[in-house]
Design a protein around this motif. Structure first.
Motif, short mmCIF file in Angstrom:
data_model
loop_
_atom_site.label_atom_id
_atom_site.label_comp_id
_atom_site.label_asym_id
_atom_site.label_seq_id
_atom_site.Cartn_x
_atom_site.Cartn_y
_atom_site.Cartn_z
N GLU A 34 0.73 -1.34 0.01
CA GLU A 34 0.08 0.02 -0.14
C GLU A 34 0.90 1.29 -0.08
OE1 GLU A 34 -3.19 -0.05 2.99
OE2 GLU A 34 -3.54 -2.13 2.31
N GLY A 35 0.38 2.31 -0.44
CA GLY A 35 0.95 3.68 -0.36
C GLY A 35 1.79 3.95 -1.71
N MET A 36 1.38 3.08 -2.85
CA MET A 36 2.08 3.24 -4.07
C MET A 36 1.58 4.60 -4.86
SD MET A 36 1.77 -0.73 -5.57
CE MET A 36 0.84 -0.16 -6.83
N LYS A 37 2.38 5.08 -5.79
CA LYS A 37 1.89 6.32 -6.47
C LYS A 37 2.22 6.08 -7.77
CE LYS A 37 2.87 8.98 -2.65
NZ LYS A 37 3.71 10.00 -1.70
N LEU A 38 1.58 4.93 -8.49
CA LEU A 38 1.97 4.74 -9.78
C LEU A 38 0.76 4.63 -10.60
CD1 LEU A 38 4.26 1.59 -9.05
CD2 LEU A 38 4.95 3.69 -9.97
N LEU A 39 0.74 5.76 -11.78
CA LEU A 39 -0.54 5.53 -12.61
C LEU A 39 -1.92 5.66 -11.99
CD1 LEU A 39 0.75 3.01 -15.03
CD2 LEU A 39 1.00 5.37 -15.23
N GLY A 40 -1.76 6.56 -10.63
CA GLY A 40 -3.13 6.43 -9.85
C GLY A 40 -3.41 5.18 -9.07
N ILE A 41 -2.46 4.26 -9.04
CA ILE A 41 -3.01 3.03 -8.23
C ILE A 41 -2.10 3.36 -6.98
CG2 ILE A 41 -2.23 0.65 -8.00
CD1 ILE A 41 -2.10 0.63 -11.28
N THR A 42 -3.02 3.00 -5.82
CA THR A 42 -2.57 3.36 -4.50
C THR A 42 -2.26 2.02 -3.73
OG1 THR A 42 -4.70 3.40 -3.55
CG2 THR A 42 -3.53 5.47 -4.21
N SER A 43 -2.61 0.74 -4.17
CA SER A 43 -2.20 -0.40 -3.74
C SER A 43 -2.20 -1.38 -4.45
CB SER A 43 -3.28 -0.71 -2.42
OG SER A 43 -4.66 -1.06 -2.97
N SER A 44 -1.49 -2.38 -4.32
CA SER A 44 -1.39 -3.85 -5.05
C SER A 44 -2.34 -4.80 -5.05
CB SER A 44 -0.06 -4.31 -4.87
OG SER A 44 0.01 -5.10 -3.67
N PRO A 45 -2.69 -5.56 -6.14
CA PRO A 45 -3.47 -6.71 -5.75
C PRO A 45 -2.87 -7.57 -4.54
CG PRO A 45 -3.03 -6.52 -8.27
CD PRO A 45 -2.26 -5.42 -7.34
N GLU A 46 -3.86 -8.15 -3.80
CA GLU A 46 -3.45 -9.07 -2.82
C GLU A 46 -2.74 -10.17 -3.41
OE1 GLU A 46 -5.95 -11.93 -0.55
OE2 GLU A 46 -5.57 -10.23 0.95
N GLY A 47 -1.48 -10.73 -3.11
CA GLY A 47 -0.73 -11.68 -3.34
C GLY A 47 -0.54 -12.84 -2.20
N SER A 48 0.06 -13.92 -2.55
CA SER A 48 0.33 -15.11 -1.65
C SER A 48 1.70 -15.33 -1.78
CB SER A 48 -0.48 -16.10 -1.82
OG SER A 48 -0.33 -16.63 -3.03
N PHE A 49 2.48 -15.90 -0.54
CA PHE A 49 3.71 -16.17 -0.48
C PHE A 49 3.99 -17.65 0.12
CE2 PHE A 49 2.93 -13.53 3.33
CZ PHE A 49 3.60 -14.64 4.49
N VAL A 50 4.85 -18.22 -0.22
CA VAL A 50 5.35 -19.34 0.73
C VAL A 50 7.02 -19.21 0.78
CG1 VAL A 50 5.80 -22.08 0.50
CG2 VAL A 50 3.73 -20.83 -0.83
N LEU A 51 7.12 -19.41 2.33
CA LEU A 51 8.59 -19.27 2.64
C LEU A 51 8.97 -20.63 3.13
CD1 LEU A 51 8.53 -15.81 4.77
CD2 LEU A 51 9.00 -16.31 2.21
N ARG A 52 10.17 -21.01 2.64
CA ARG A 52 10.54 -22.46 3.12
C ARG A 52 11.98 -21.78 4.08
NH1 ARG A 52 7.81 -26.22 0.63
NH2 ARG A 52 7.10 -25.42 -1.58
N GLN A 53 11.99 -22.44 5.40
CA GLN A 53 12.70 -21.74 6.19
C GLN A 53 13.67 -22.87 6.76
OE1 GLN A 53 10.12 -19.59 8.73
NE2 GLN A 53 11.23 -17.66 7.78
#
Length: 73
Positions: A34-53
């Motif tokens: 959130e807080g982006m200032k690109l081409l009028g877009i202020t937040s990215s679409p939600e994504g997912s992550f997998v961290l192998r630790q």
């Protein structure tokens, strides 16, 4: 951070943690920028992550990270 993304905030939630062994784990969750200032877009679409630790020297270290953007179409 500098440039267009300097004022952004990365939000994330952990949905699941599984221990494969005493020294390896898999962490799954979702993220959004959130807080982006690109081409009028202020937040990215939600994504997912997998961290192998892996536990090394008593600390959990990320050995592999997989990021996916969720398709909203």
């Amino acid at each position: 951070r500098r440039g267009r993304l300097k004022d952004t905030v990365l939000h994330h939630t952990v949905g699941d943690v599984s221990l494969d062994s005493a020294n390896t784990a898999v962490v799954k969750g979702k993220y959004q920028l959130e807080g982006m200032k690109l081409l009028g877009i202020t937040s990215s679409p939600e994504g997912s992550f997998v961290l192998r630790q892996r536990k090394q020297g008593g600390r959990w270290m990320i050995s592999r990270a997989e990021l996916s953007r969720n398709n909203t179409e």
